[in-house]
Scaffold this motif. Structure first.
Motif: not given
Length: 251
Positions: A71, A73, A81, A84-85, A97, A99, A224, A230
């Motif tokens: 992810d 995004t 997000t 997706a999780a 993720v 970020r 998140l 992440a």
């Protein structure tokens, strides 16, 4: 062969797709939400449009034999997000993720942190009457009833409701400091409103605001989902993919 889905739309997602698209033993598909009329497309296979919520995404992962999801995004795409999780948890597909780090105030900055754009709107009358608004075209409703003047910058035309007094600039980063200085001078900007998007593409406005001595209202990032992994850079994401491929080869 590992089939990887990149949830994209950011510069990090495009760089990651470019680094992986020709990697042996890896098939990459990038997905864009389709909210921008002329998106910057990443290399390789691309799908555009939503999945129909977490259940739709979970089914798409199954139908397309996806082995891993990254992810990448926008930091404020909280719904994507979370979806997706949930989809990855339901299907057992590994999720990472990506970020980029947020911005940090430095010497000379006058930043006012808020948790929502409604809170940002409530702060504005005490900070200035001419506002440079860089929060995106879908987020103007919070400011629509304010009797202030707005310079609104977005990639596509903003969606109503919008402020009664505003000038719209349609533009896409990266932006240069000298350009942001010129906007602040030309439109006599007294306060800047932005989201903590992070990254260098749109950070020049923060430098220009500091130099001009004007306050900046910054919306904090949404948290998140619990339990997700992440990383801050595409390099870290590449290392995660290499680890997945190594584990697959050992199996």
């Amino acid at each position: 062969m590992i089939r990887l889905l990149i949830l994209g739309g950011t510069s990090e997602a495009r760089r990651l797709a470019g680094a992986l698209v020709d990697a042996p033993g890896l098939e990459v598909v990038s997905s864009l939400a389709g909210r921008v009329r002329t998106p910057a497309l990443p290399p390789g296979a691309v799908r555009i449009g939503g999945f129909g919520g977490p259940e739709g995404l979970a089914q798409w992962l199954r139908d397309n034999g996806i082995d891993a999801v990254i992810d990448a995004t926008h930091p404020f795409a909280a719904r994507m997000t979370a979806g997706a999780a949930a989809a990855c948890a339901a299907t057992g597909v590994p999720l990472l993720v990506l970020r980029r780090p947020g911005w940090t105030a430095g010497p000379g900055d006058d930043w006012h942190w808020v948790d929502s754009l409604s809170e940002a709107a409530a702060r504005l009358p005490a900070l200035g009457s001419r506002v440079f608004l860089t929060t995106g075209r879908q987020d103007l409703a919070a400011f629509a009833r304010l009797d202030l003047w707005f310079l609104v910058r977005s990639v596509d035309p903003p969606e109503p409701p919008v402020p009664a007094r505003m000038r719209v600039l349609l533009d896409r980063g990266p932006f240069r400091v000298e350009e942001e200085r010129a906007l602040i001078r030309e439109y006599r900007i007294e306060v800047l409103v932005t989201k903590d998007s992070g990254g260098a593409m749109t950070a020049a406005k923060l430098t220009a605001a500091r130099e001009a001595g004007i306050p900046v209202v910054v919306q904090r990032r949404p948290p998140l989902p619990a339990g997700v992994t992440a990383v801050p850079t595409a390099k870290d994401a590449l290392a995660w993919i290499r680890a997945l491929r190594g584990a697959g080869q050992r199996e």
